[in-house]
Design an enzyme around this catalytic site. Structure first.
Site, PDB file in Angstrom:
ATOM      1  CB  CYS A  77      -0.941  -0.025   1.203  1.00  0.00           C
ATOM      2  SG  CYS A  77      -1.641   1.548   1.644  1.00  0.00           S
ATOM      3  CB  CYS A  80       1.537   2.300   7.148  1.00  0.00           C
ATOM      4  SG  CYS A  80      -0.114   2.687   7.686  1.00  0.00           S
ATOM      5  CE1 TYR A 315       0.043  29.672   4.535  1.00  0.00           C
ATOM      6  CE2 TYR A 315       0.961  30.662   6.518  1.00  0.00           C
ATOM      7  CZ  TYR A 315       1.005  30.461   5.156  1.00  0.00           C
ATOM      8  OH  TYR A 315       2.006  31.042   4.418  1.00  0.00           O
ATOM      9  CD  GLU A 336      -7.729  28.023   5.034  1.00  0.00           C
ATOM     10  OE1 GLU A 336      -6.865  27.664   5.856  1.00  0.00           O
ATOM     11  OE2 GLU A 336      -7.785  27.590   3.866  1.00  0.00           O
ATOM     12  CG  ASP A 387      -0.991  24.583  11.213  1.00  0.00           C
ATOM     13  OD1 ASP A 387      -0.107  23.888  10.667  1.00  0.00           O
ATOM     14  OD2 ASP A 387      -2.017  24.088  11.719  1.00  0.00           O
ATOM     15  CB  CYS A 414       2.180  19.195   8.403  1.00  0.00           C
ATOM     16  SG  CYS A 414       1.961  20.269   6.991  1.00  0.00           S
TER      17      CYS A 414
HETATM   18  N1  SAH Z   1      -4.451  25.645  11.392  1.00  0.00           N
HETATM   19  C1  SAH Z   1      -5.430  24.809  10.765  1.00  0.00           C
HETATM   20  C2  SAH Z   1      -5.133  24.432   9.324  1.00  0.00           C
HETATM   21  C3  SAH Z   1      -3.711  24.108   8.979  1.00  0.00           C
HETATM   22  S1  SAH Z   1      -3.472  23.324   7.399  1.00  0.00           S
HETATM   23  C4  SAH Z   1      -5.679  23.579  11.601  1.00  0.00           C
HETATM   24  O1  SAH Z   1      -4.916  23.285  12.520  1.00  0.00           O
HETATM   25  O2  SAH Z   1      -6.646  22.889  11.368  1.00  0.00           O
HETATM   26  C5  SAH Z   1      -2.982  24.608   6.379  1.00  0.00           C
HETATM   27  C6  SAH Z   1      -4.120  25.482   5.878  1.00  0.00           C
HETATM   28  O3  SAH Z   1      -3.547  26.518   5.088  1.00  0.00           O
HETATM   29  C7  SAH Z   1      -5.134  24.795   4.979  1.00  0.00           C
HETATM   30  O4  SAH Z   1      -6.414  25.015   5.517  1.00  0.00           O
HETATM   31  C8  SAH Z   1      -4.981  25.502   3.619  1.00  0.00           C
HETATM   32  O5  SAH Z   1      -6.199  25.654   2.946  1.00  0.00           O
HETATM   33  C9  SAH Z   1      -4.433  26.834   4.024  1.00  0.00           C
HETATM   34  N2  SAH Z   1      -3.633  27.601   3.045  1.00  0.00           N
HETATM   35  C10 SAH Z   1      -2.825  27.151   2.070  1.00  0.00           C
HETATM   36  N3  SAH Z   1      -2.173  28.158   1.484  1.00  0.00           N
HETATM   37  C11 SAH Z   1      -2.581  29.302   2.083  1.00  0.00           C
HETATM   38  C12 SAH Z   1      -2.243  30.685   1.937  1.00  0.00           C
HETATM   39  N4  SAH Z   1      -1.360  31.107   1.042  1.00  0.00           N
HETATM   40  N5  SAH Z   1      -2.834  31.566   2.769  1.00  0.00           N
HETATM   41  C13 SAH Z   1      -3.728  31.168   3.701  1.00  0.00           C
HETATM   42  N6  SAH Z   1      -4.080  29.873   3.886  1.00  0.00           N
HETATM   43  C14 SAH Z   1      -3.519  28.950   3.086  1.00  0.00           C
END
Ligand code: SAH
Length: 466
Positions: A77, A80, A315, A336, A387, A414
């Site tokens: 797969c 994992c 984000y 976002e 984030d 991440c």
């Molecule tokens: N902090 C949130 C999401 C983190 S994931 C949580 O913990 O759930 C990263 C996020 O960034 C996603 O929702 C994605 O849609 C957004 N994203 C991607 N590029 C971006 C940009 N240039 N400006 C703002 N948001 C963005």
């Protein structure tokens, strides 16, 4: 050294894709299907100037950290990558990886890293932690209808209905969908020909609420005999939303832009850190909610809020971190890029009666920069939380962050490699200092790693005489 040579090697480390790394002399071999501690005979598959790829021909001595994979298709797969490695060793490896990246890509000294990095937060539930699965449909070589996962880096579907990372109920849902397809001759989507109807099933389950959403992604507008499938799916305990999503593009992006509700709500609810969230098919939501809570708690403790701060959460997704922060800050602004996520964020704030959080749709680098230019001091951040997705922060955003000189920057990531790169800029060029860091495992059994770091403004500290 040449292709097909057999070489005995002891595996000492893992590469970014989970392959074993061992050395013959000083020459590194990247060996498939081997874990740290294994002694193997490796067959060379590709020899480069400074390293070679190989696969395990024979396991001479199994590592004491080797475990029997819980999943029968873990090898094929590719979802994992490190299931055969005992979980505590997985965590140790991830933590070491983060530290290595901070050193190599972030330019931070080993002494500093050892001093500031906290113990990694491992998962108490290293299997069945995922609240979301997107499962493709297809046919096997014999033409039988299947659902499963794409084999590592290919688009060949490995049939598996009960992925060990997901919830048990997924198997039942998939069984009902496959039976429906069979009964009514509904074709799975074939990427090569761009034909067929059913592409994926997106299943989401609220970890606390137990609410389930099934969203069928169609290369078309309607699901034939939908009422029949609704009838059976809606019997499943916790079913709260059955939807279709329309994606007629010839792309490997899973979701299209349009959703239709077939039954129930257009979202499910879940709770994180005591706050209730509405989640729709298109919005990003952390896939491992139990570990997400621990990650957020860590981020919150790094922010060290006293109640008077202005905080920007960049984000922000559906506002999960923003709303946790809002309980402790004077004012939070979330940004976002996905519009529907911001609609959710606003609704989430309202439903939780949080009125000191405001949300903006747009690219963080543009919205934040513009707000600073137009509104200035009124919205100037004391703390910034970022984030970003794997590619890290946009340079324009990093520049604006430096111009605004917040006291603290909390970086949730991440992909610690891009985090290390961005933090190098903020620290080496911008005068911030790395104060704390912690690896929080959100993705057990996989090579993916999440981490959070605290940067603090050395200029401000000097001004304040700290
Ligand atoms: N902090 C949130 C999401 C983190 S994931 C949580 O913990 O759930 C990263 C996020 O960034 C996603 O929702 C994605 O849609 C957004 N994203 C991607 N590029 C971006 C940009 N240039 N400006 C703002 N948001 C963005």
């Amino acid at each position: 050294m040449k292709k097909n040579d057999l070489i005995e090697v002891v595996i000492e480390d893992l590469g970014t894709n989970g392959e074993g790394i061992g050395k013959t002399g000083t020459f590194p071999l990247f060996v498939k299907d081997a874990v740290i501690g294994d002694r193997v005979v490796a067959r060379l598959t590709k020899v480069k100037k400074n390293y070679a790829f190989a696969r395990t021909e024979e396991l001479l001595e199994a590592s004491p950290f080797r475990v029997e994979p819980a999943c029968p298709v873990s090898r094929q797969c590719g979802g994992c990558q490190i299931q055969p490695l005992r979980y505590d060793k997985q965590l140790e490896w991830k933590n070491k990886k983060v530290k290595g990246q901070l050193q190599r890509l972030g330019g931070f000294s080993e002494e500093l890293i050892e001093e500031i990095m906290e113990e990694p937060l491992g998962s108490e539930k290293p299997f069945r932690y995922r609240n979301k699965m997107a499962i493709p449909f297809g046919r096997d070589k014999e033409g039988k209808l299947i659902a499963g996962f794409y084999a590592g880096r290919t688009h060949q579907i490995i049939p598996i209905r009960d992925c060990m990372l997901g919830q048990e109920v997924n198997a039942k849902i998939l069984h009902l969908i496959l039976s429906h397809m069979e009964k009514h001759g509904i074709e799975p989507y074939d990427e090569k020909r761009g034909k067929g109807l059913l592409r994926h099933a997106l299943i989401r389950i609220g970890a606390h609420s137990g609410q389930i959403m099934v969203c069928l992604i169609l290369n078309g507008e309607e699901l034939p005999f939908a009422e029949e499938l609704i009838e059976s799916l809606s019997q499943i305990e916790g079913m709260a939303s059955i939807m279709i999503n329309i994606n007629k593009e010839n792309t490997n992006v899973i979701l299209g832009k349009r959703n239709k509700v077939l039954w129930g709500e257009d979202h499910i609810k879940d709770r994180l850190c005591g706050i209730e969230f509405a989640i729709s098919p298109l919005s990003f939501y952390q896939v491992n909610p139990l570990q997400a809570e621990r990650l957020y708690e860590k981020a919150l403790s790094y922010a060290g809020l006293q109640g008077e701060e202005i905080v920007w959460d960049l984000y922000c997704g559906i506002g999960t971190i923003s709303l946790c922060l809002a309980k402790k800050a004077k004012q939070v602004y979330g940004v976002e890029i996905v519009e529907r996520a911001i609609e959710d964020a606003r609704k989430n704030a309202e439903e939780n009666q949080i009125d000191n959080a405001e949300f903006f749709v747009g690219a963080a680098e543009d919205v934040f920069t513009e707000a600073m230019e137009k509104r200035g001091e009124e919205v100037r951040p004391d703390v910034i939380v970022v984030d970003p997705p794997r590619k890290g922060c946009d340079q324009k955003l990093l520049d604006t962050m430096l111009r605004m000189q917040p006291e603290k920057i909390v970086y949730v990531s991440c992909d610690p490699a891009t985090m290390a790169r961005d933090m190098k800029f903020l620290c080496a060029d911008g005068g911030y200092e790395l104060k704390k860091g912690c690896c929080v495992d959100q993705f057990s059994q996989t090579v993916h790693t999440e981490a959070v770091c605290l940067l603090s403004n050395t200029h401000k500290e000097k001004e304040l005489g700290v």
